[in-house]
Design an enzyme around this catalytic site. Structure first.
Site, mmCIF file in Angstrom:
data_model
loop_
_atom_site.group_PDB
_atom_site.id
_atom_site.type_symbol
_atom_site.label_atom_id
_atom_site.label_comp_id
_atom_site.label_asym_id
_atom_site.label_seq_id
_atom_site.Cartn_x
_atom_site.Cartn_y
_atom_site.Cartn_z
ATOM 1 N N ASN A 170 73.702 9.143 -69.756
ATOM 2 C CA ASN A 170 73.244 10.174 -68.309
ATOM 3 C C ASN A 170 73.217 9.295 -67.439
ATOM 4 O O ASN A 170 73.133 8.439 -67.112
ATOM 5 C CB ASN A 170 71.337 9.653 -68.801
ATOM 6 N N GLU A 171 73.970 9.644 -67.065
ATOM 7 C CA GLU A 171 75.017 9.642 -65.663
ATOM 8 C C GLU A 171 74.101 10.009 -64.504
ATOM 9 O O GLU A 171 72.865 10.626 -64.313
ATOM 10 C CB GLU A 171 76.629 10.212 -65.386
#
Length: 641
Positions: A170-171
């Site tokens: 989850n950037e």
């Protein structure tokens, strides 16, 4: 601060809440110690579910952080009878596209480190499939979510954290309500993974990941972080505001999440970095030094210009009350720093050494300079190396590993072709035609053959000779240990073994040094420095009873990634402009490590550039504090073994 229900971390002295911290966190001395505690909590959960005749649903992570946890779980399975028959696992993520057989796949990772060694049922293992066709991927991700829900949700979620603040993949920009999906990887994430893939061009640009909301629905979350490289993002995550730009900050909303850190990852938290801003301190000399240097930077003043008001306005009034006046504090600190500076790293003969970092006697010392890779010596202390030789000391450089893994295939192919063309026929130890054929037909993730590894090691060995000759060292004073732990042909190395320690012991016993210089840079992204340093620590510990060790001092330098903070420095060796040039040229003899470096970590500059800028920055810091102005400074910390 929300109350946490886990009992595994109720360890006296390990956790202290402060007003700055928004996540429950526990600090351990080492990642090994911390990993065992995490593994124990998982084991207790598995056993409690077995008593209840229920499945234990684990969310699992990959990367370097959980490896020791998996090792301990495997040990408990084999030695303590821990069974995984009731365990169902869901992995966080997988590169896309990625086959299961690829050595860089998380499917391969999980089986290598855990699943192949325990009695978990194959049908209970769930890892995102990196081979699903793109048109079917959205439905596949929804099915993955449904499968987690139908299993009753995740009982325990293990997490690492990336430098971007990602959990799973989850950037930055990920929404708190995001579910399992395909995502484009941040450039920094791909840079950090580039060495595993032999270059950023080979790192997939996308991945499948559980979403933030999927993770937050877990009943229990443990996030682990080890090492100095994680310190900045850990501070932002634990002390910063909740933001999608640092997705890990969403964990502040979870009622049962714990951050498990080693002391390096926790080092930038306010209670460690500037504890005087948290509460009263026990003012050791080291803490006083750290605080006064911080105060100089905060007020942009040199040491001798600090006033009582500066101390009082910056949380240091108790120190001022203890010492009496700013004048006394300032002059004492100035003298401490002044006494670290020396142009004689082996000690200055026939002088009073009471205020010098090294002894005057013996005037000519036997010196071992340990270098984990065949270039750390000149990168980290090339100027000091040169001074020791010029000042007449008996200097030996000892390269602990061959460094072959850091030579690119293209570089090796170039040398192999030159050798084949020059020799004309195969009459050497290496069959160069065979090497050329191997490199031209090398498949993805194929481990180098022994001949290729030998050639790559020889390339680095000859570069080392060229550099040390340039500095003025005779060939017989250059030693190559080729420690066995390194020789796997892969990025992943073996743990340090008895053979490694014995080899290090032998060279120390042979030379009987008065000084040992060793790499204390634990920010090395692949851990070779740490393993090499531990082998030296253990060897010197075993040799401590030998009489010659009574006169042996151990000095730690730092490598290409970080420098010692000013308050940590025990010896500062100034370099003239000419000595900086000599150091630069010595580094440049390591041509295979120039331009296309495979293991740069998170710094894209060439090694000679980052080393030179680091040394010049250290000199500037001394200048800003009111000390003498130098072109550059190499720094060392004395270690009492």
């Amino acid at each position: 601060m929300k109350t946490k229900t886990s009992l595994a971390y109720n360890i006296p002295g390990k956790f202290e809440e402060t007003r700055f911290e928004k996540n429950h966190n526990v600090i351990f001395k080492s990642a090994v110690e911390a990993s065992k505690v995490v593994a124990q909590e998982i084991a207790v959960l598995i056993k409690s579910k077995q008593v209840e005749n229920k499945f234990c649903i684990l969310g699992l992570a990959t990367g370097s952080s959980p490896i020791k946890v998996y090792e301990e779980l495997v040990r408990m399975h084999k030695e303590d009878g821990l069974s995984f028959h009731n365990v169902v696992t869901f992995n966080l993520d997988e590169y896309y596209p990625m086959t299961k057989e690829n050595r860089q796949s998380y499917h391969y990772f999980m089986h290598q480190h855990l699943f192949n060694h325990v009695d978990i049922k194959p049908e209970n293992i769930n890892i995102p499939d990196g081979t699903v066709v793109l048109e079917e991927l959205n439905q596949y991700c929804m099915n993955y979510e449904t499968k987690i829900k139908n299993a009753g949700g995740i009982d325990f979620q293990l997490l690492g954290i990336g430098r971007t603040g990602h959990v799973g993949f989850n950037e930055p920009g990920s929404h708190i309500n995001s579910g399992t999906r395909i995502i484009t990887l941040d450039h920094i994430t791909r840079v950090d993974a580039s060495s595993d893939f032999n270059g950023i061009d080979n790192v997939p640009k996308r991945a499948i990941t559980m979403g933030v909301s999927t993770i937050l629905r877990s009943k229990r979350i443990v996030l682990m972080a080890w090492g100095q490289n994680k310190a900045t993002v850990i501070k932002r995550t634990i002390q910063g505001e909740i933001t999608s730009e640092v997705p890990a900050t969403f964990l502040q909303n979870h009622s049962n999440a714990t951050f498990v850190l080693d002391q390096f990852a926790a080092s930038e938290l306010t209670r460690f970095e500037t504890p005087w801003l948290v509460g009263q301190c026990i003012w050791t000399q080291e803490l006083k030094s750290k605080a006064i240097i911080w105060l100089c930077k905060e007020t942009k003043q040199s040491i001798l210009k600090l006033t009582d008001r500066d101390y009082n306005n910056n949380g240091m009034s108790d120190l001022l009350a203890q010492e009496g006046s700013a004048y006394d504090l300032n002059i004492n600190m100035f003298n401490v720093l002044q006494h670290t500076i020396t142009g004689w790293p082996g000690g200055k003969p026939n002088t009073d050494d009471s205020h010098r970092p090294e002894r005057a006697n013996p005037s000519k010392k036997r010196v071992i300079l340990f270098s984990p890779h065949p270039d750390d010596d000149v990168i980290s202390m090339g100027g000091t190396f040169s001074k020791l030789i010029k000042q007449g000391h008996d200097v030996h450089v000892v390269y602990q590993t061959s460094g072959n893994i850091a030579v690119t295939d293209d570089e090796a192919l170039k040398f192999a072709e030159v050798c084949r063309d020059f020799i004309g026929k195969e009459n050497s130890e290496i069959n160069f035609s065979s090497v050329i054929n191997f490199l031209n037909n090398k498949t993805e993730n194929q481990v180098d053959s022994l001949e290729v590894r030998k050639l790559k090691g020889l390339i680095r060995r000859r570069e080392s000779y060229a550099a040390t000759r340039y500095i003025g060292l005779k060939d017989e004073k250059t030693h190559f240990l080729d420690l066995p732990f390194y020789e796997t042909g892969q990025i992943k190395k073996n743990p340090v073994g008895l053979d490694d320690i014995a080899i290090v012991k032998d060279i120390i016993a042979k030379i009987k040094p008065h000084q040992v210089f060793a790499a204390g840079d634990l920010a090395d992204p692949h851990g070779t420095h740490e393993v090499c340093l531990n082998s030296i620590f253990e060897a010197m510990k075993q040799l401590k009873s030998e009489s010659y060790m009574n006169d042996c001092w151990l000095w730690l330098y730092r490598g290409a990634w970080h420098e010692w903070d000013i308050h940590e420095i025990d010896m500062a060796v100034p370099l003239s402009p000419d000595e900086v040039t000599i150091k630069r040229h010595a580094i440049l003899y390591h041509q295979s490590q120039k331009d296309r470096v495979m293991f740069q970590g998170n710094d894209s500059r060439e090694f000679w550039v980052r080393a030179e800028e680091r040394n010049k920055n250290t000199a500037k810091l001394y200048d800003d504090l009111g000390l003498a102005e130098y072109e550059a400074i190499e720094a060392f910390k004395r270690y009492d073994y």
